[in-house]
Scaffold this motif. Structure first.
Motif, PDB file in Angstrom:
ATOM      1  N   ARG A  82       0.846  -1.162  -0.065  1.00 43.06           N
ATOM      2  CA  ARG A  82      -0.024   0.035   0.012  1.00 43.06           C
ATOM      3  C   ARG A  82       0.639   1.138  -0.136  1.00 43.06           C
ATOM      4  O   ARG A  82       0.613   2.276  -0.798  1.00 43.06           O
ATOM      5  N   LEU A  83       1.844   1.352   0.827  1.00 42.42           N
ATOM      6  CA  LEU A  83       2.852   2.393   0.896  1.00 42.42           C
ATOM      7  C   LEU A  83       3.395   2.868  -0.389  1.00 42.42           C
ATOM      8  O   LEU A  83       3.148   3.925  -0.796  1.00 42.42           O
ATOM      9  N   PHE A  84       3.946   1.872  -1.166  1.00 42.40           N
ATOM     10  CA  PHE A  84       4.566   2.193  -2.545  1.00 42.40           C
ATOM     11  C   PHE A  84       3.664   2.173  -3.574  1.00 42.40           C
ATOM     12  O   PHE A  84       4.200   2.903  -4.625  1.00 42.40           O
ATOM     13  N   LEU A  85       2.576   1.444  -3.784  1.00 49.07           N
ATOM     14  CA  LEU A  85       1.667   1.310  -4.758  1.00 49.07           C
ATOM     15  C   LEU A  85       0.517   2.416  -4.747  1.00 49.07           C
ATOM     16  O   LEU A  85       0.200   2.775  -5.759  1.00 49.07           O
ATOM     17  N   SER A  86      -0.073   2.590  -3.543  1.00 49.15           N
ATOM     18  CA  SER A  86      -1.239   3.171  -3.788  1.00 49.15           C
ATOM     19  C   SER A  86      -1.314   4.517  -2.716  1.00 49.15           C
ATOM     20  O   SER A  86      -2.214   5.392  -2.532  1.00 49.15           O
ATOM     21  N   ASP A  87      -0.096   5.023  -2.108  1.00 49.82           N
ATOM     22  CA  ASP A  87      -0.189   6.097  -1.089  1.00 49.82           C
ATOM     23  C   ASP A  87       0.606   7.062  -1.753  1.00 49.82           C
ATOM     24  O   ASP A  87       1.829   7.244  -1.528  1.00 49.82           O
ATOM     25  N   ASP A  88      -0.207   8.032  -2.717  1.00 52.47           N
ATOM     26  CA  ASP A  88       0.650   9.169  -3.276  1.00 52.47           C
ATOM     27  C   ASP A  88       1.260  10.165  -2.257  1.00 52.47           C
ATOM     28  O   ASP A  88       2.225  10.821  -2.552  1.00 52.47           O
ATOM     29  N   VAL A  89       0.482  10.346  -1.094  1.00 51.23           N
ATOM     30  CA  VAL A  89       1.052  11.252  -0.215  1.00 51.23           C
ATOM     31  C   VAL A  89       2.347  10.918   0.432  1.00 51.23           C
ATOM     32  O   VAL A  89       3.424  11.691   0.573  1.00 51.23           O
ATOM     33  N   PHE A  90       2.426   9.569   0.606  1.00 51.95           N
ATOM     34  CA  PHE A  90       3.816   8.959   1.087  1.00 51.95           C
ATOM     35  C   PHE A  90       4.932   9.178   0.004  1.00 51.95           C
ATOM     36  O   PHE A  90       5.795   9.798   0.437  1.00 51.95           O
ATOM     37  N   LEU A  91       4.692   8.977  -1.244  1.00 51.09           N
ATOM     38  CA  LEU A  91       5.481   9.244  -2.275  1.00 51.09           C
ATOM     39  C   LEU A  91       6.099  10.854  -2.414  1.00 51.09           C
ATOM     40  O   LEU A  91       7.111  11.144  -2.359  1.00 51.09           O
ATOM     41  N   LYS A  92       5.092  11.815  -2.114  1.00 47.43           N
ATOM     42  CA  LYS A  92       5.395  13.130  -1.979  1.00 47.43           C
ATOM     43  C   LYS A  92       6.356  13.456  -0.724  1.00 47.43           C
ATOM     44  O   LYS A  92       7.291  13.913  -0.838  1.00 47.43           O
ATOM     45  N   SER A  93       6.046  12.971   0.275  1.00 47.75           N
ATOM     46  CA  SER A  93       6.883  13.015   1.388  1.00 47.75           C
ATOM     47  C   SER A  93       8.168  12.360   1.455  1.00 47.75           C
ATOM     48  O   SER A  93       9.096  13.045   1.846  1.00 47.75           O
ATOM     49  N   VAL A  94       8.436  11.280   0.413  1.00 48.98           N
ATOM     50  CA  VAL A  94       9.721  10.681   0.439  1.00 48.98           C
ATOM     51  C   VAL A  94      10.415  11.651  -0.216  1.00 48.98           C
ATOM     52  O   VAL A  94      11.667  12.220  -0.042  1.00 48.98           O
ATOM     53  N   LYS A  95       9.982  12.327  -1.518  1.00 48.17           N
ATOM     54  CA  LYS A  95      10.463  13.219  -2.215  1.00 48.17           C
ATOM     55  C   LYS A  95      10.908  14.689  -1.428  1.00 48.17           C
ATOM     56  O   LYS A  95      11.926  14.859  -1.176  1.00 48.17           O
ATOM     57  N   ASN A  96       9.905  15.025  -0.660  1.00 51.20           N
ATOM     58  CA  ASN A  96      10.197  16.282   0.329  1.00 51.20           C
ATOM     59  C   ASN A  96      11.441  15.721   1.221  1.00 51.20           C
ATOM     60  O   ASN A  96      12.366  16.717   1.500  1.00 51.20           O
ATOM     61  N   THR A  97      11.304  14.687   1.735  1.00 55.48           N
ATOM     62  CA  THR A  97      12.402  14.422   2.735  1.00 55.48           C
ATOM     63  C   THR A  97      13.925  14.288   2.124  1.00 55.48           C
ATOM     64  O   THR A  97      14.781  14.716   2.748  1.00 55.48           O
ATOM     65  N   PHE A  98      13.775  13.647   0.966  1.00 55.86           N
ATOM     66  CA  PHE A  98      15.100  13.517   0.304  1.00 55.86           C
ATOM     67  C   PHE A  98      15.791  14.928  -0.099  1.00 55.86           C
ATOM     68  O   PHE A  98      16.965  15.053   0.127  1.00 55.86           O
TER      69      PHE A  98
END
Lengths: 319, 287
Positions: A82-98
């Protein structure tokens, strides 16, 4: 034929006895090093109980659905999927964190080192005072308050009023709500707070360097303070540099308080959403502890990887 | 030539470099010290100035009303206020002392005695720094419950002994102790405990003085609200937070609280920092 069998049986006997030998050896080692183990024991026991066990339990929870009230239900890799395939907000947060980590981590690290070194160049009497001034953001309570005043979105905020007076802008900028400006503002604040643990360890490390080495350096032809830094000071500081690097990584990947205090949780359009914000959102607001644990585990593995890369780079210092 | 006479200890220093150094430090320093000045200034602002619009950085009509109000509130407290102060002082002092000793002993063993498992253990400690504490809160609570330590001082003090940070810091500094120094102590018949306490620890004085600051800061700010329920065991930050819950009318008191909570760590900081610099500016470690 018989020679082969003989060889084989010898080999089998050999491994068996070497295994037994290893066990005996281990017992000998423990007895031989009993003083060392006794020195380590108090820390090791407390560390295991209050750090290792909770971390392992959390990792286990990442494979469950756990809402804190009911017993956890095992759901396999579902949280991760779910984290990697359907959670767009998580992917955005990964981008911000990096982005945050890549910019504030290295700059904060070098700033800590440079300011520690600059302060060390001062006469001893005022050094302690200067260290306090630079460490001030880490020691004085509600430090974010001041940034809210600075970046206040009306024409009276310090930054807005200054920029308007100088004629750069005609209308106040909504610093903390406009997705275009949130991240740069957060970065400035994070950098400003980055003289923390690593900085103090550098200050302490600089005090321990043998003065005779500097005198010997002059004989060897060191001409200025930069050469002295690279050839004498930094190689002597290697253990502290490693320490500071780990501190930089852990703090720059874990930014969350600053974004919550300045941009809110969630921030407008998730523009300042970090991985730890996401984790707090699920763990403490939505009570999805299993999912939050999965986020923590992913973040953990990322940091371990970055740490490996950085430690390899640091081995090159002073060469 | 004149510079040499003024600064006999520092070689290879140009005057221009020294001036640039001071200029840089002053510019950035004034930027860094802002929150501290703001906190001090706020604590002396009358209520109308705290809510003034547009906000002001410096106080105009300083008053001590905020402190008076704070002490009045403290006097009304159900549990004597000195009790909260004692709780925080006790847990902070005990936790810090235990952490420094226990982490240093472990660091000494890990760095100066190589034994099976020492590298692995150290790597685990460093790695553990990277796990987010948000999600370990519940497992931690369960561990406390299992140990029957809920609602006791132990729940605040003992976990502090095993913080990863202290071991990591101490181990990194112990690398700089020359092995020959320890060897000669052992030759003179000193046991390991004596070697550790009288030879190794004085060598890394800047490290444990720094560690005292870190540990003190963490424990000083601990509310302990997840583990402590009894009012008479609660800590100072917890009690002060309760006062601040009073809303807008307590904003002035809040500013005074922030300043008072800052004073103790700052004083400790000044004491430890100046002794780090004094002891080491005269002598370095010699092989």
């Amino acid at each position: 034929m018989s020679a082969v069998v003989e060889k084989l049986s010898q080999h089998v006997q050999g491994t068996a006895s070497s295994f037994k030998g290893k066990l005996v050896n281990l017992k000998d080692q423990i007895v031989k090093n009993r003083v060392s183990y006794l020195f380590l024991a108090p820390f090791a026991i407390i560390f295991m109980v209050f750090t290792v066990i909770p971390v392992i339990v959390s990792m286990g929870l990442s494979f469950t659905y756990f809402n804190i009230l009911e017993t956890p239900k095992f759901i396999g890799w579902q949280n991760y999927v779910r984290l990697f395939l359907s959670d767009d907000v998580f992917l955005k947060s990964v981008k911000n964190t990096f982005l945050l980590a890549a910019i504030t981590g290295p700059i904060g690290y070098f700033a800590s080192l440079m300011f520690a070194w600059f302060i060390n160049e001062l006469p001893p009497k005022i050094r302690a005072f200067m260290v306090l001034i630079f460490y001030a953001p880490s020691i004085s309570g509600n430090v974010y308050m001041i940034w809210q005043v600075m970046f206040s979105s009306d024409a009276y905020g310090y930054v807005n009023s200054t920029l308007m007076k100088l004629g750069f802008i005609t209308e106040p900028i909504i610093w903390l709500q406009d997705p275009r400006y949130i991240m740069p503002v957060i970065m400035i604040v994070v950098l400003w707070m980055s003289l923390g643990t690593g900085f103090l360890s550098f200050v302490a490390g600089l005090q321990g360097i043998d003065r005779a080495q500097y005198e010997a350096g002059i004989v060897d032809g060191i001409k200025n303070r930069w050469q002295e830094l690279w050839y004498i000071t930094l190689p002597n500081m290697k253990p502290m540099l490693m320490f500071g690097a780990v501190m930089s990584i852990t703090s720059s990947f874990a930014v969350s308080d600053v974004t919550i205090a300045l941009a809110g949780l969630p921030s407008v359009d998730y523009a300042a959403h970090t991985v730890v914000n996401h984790l707090i959102d699920y763990g403490t607001l939505r009570f999805e502890m299993g999912y939050a644990s999965a986020i923590a585990t992913v973040l953990f593995l990322t940091m371990i990887f970055c740490n490996k890369v950085v430690q390899n780079l640091l081995k090159k210092v002073g060469r | 030539m004149k510079m040499r006479k003024l600064k006999p200890k520092r070689l290879n220093r140009s005057l221009g470099g020294d001036v640039a150094n001071i200029v840089i430090l002053v510019i950035f320093g004034s930027f860094m010290v802002l929150p501290m000045i703001y906190a001090i200034s706020n604590a002396f602002k009358p209520l109308d100035e705290i809510f003034m619009f547009p906000p002001r950085f410096f106080v105009r009509n300083p008053t001590t009303d905020n402190f008076r109000d704070l002490f009045l509130l403290m006097a009304q407290s159900w549990v004597p206020f000195s009790r909260y102060i004692f709780n925080t002082l006790f847990t902070t002092a005990a936790g810090t002392a235990g952490h420094v000793v226990i982490a240093s002993m472990a660091a000494f063993a890990l760095e100066k005695h190589k034994f099976p498992g020492s590298k692995l253990f150290f790597n685990i400690v460093v790695t553990s720094l990277m796990f987010s504490p948000v999600v370990t809160a519940i497992p931690n609570y369960l561990v406390m419950a299992r140990l029957n330590w809920l609602d006791t001082y132990l729940a605040l003090i003992v976990p502090a002994f095993g913080y990863s940070l202290g071991l990591f810091l101490m181990k990194q500094f112990m690398v700089t102790i020359p092995d020959s120094l320890l060897e000669s102590a052992r030759m003179d018949g000193a046991g390991e405990m004596k070697t550790f306490w009288t030879i190794a620890m004085p060598c890394v004085k800047p490290a444990w003085l720094t560690l005292i600051i870190f540990s003190f800061q963490t424990l000083w700010g601990a509310t302990g609200s997840t583990f402590i329920y009894s009012e008479e065991l609660k800590t100072l930050p917890y009690a002060l937070n309760q006062i601040l819950m009073g809303g807008f009318a307590r904003a002035g008191v809040g500013a005074a609280v922030i300043l008072l909570m800052m004073i103790v760590p700052v004083v400790l900081f000044m004491v430890t920092q100046s002794s780090i610099i004094q002891t080491m500016s005269t002598s370095g470690l010699k092989e």
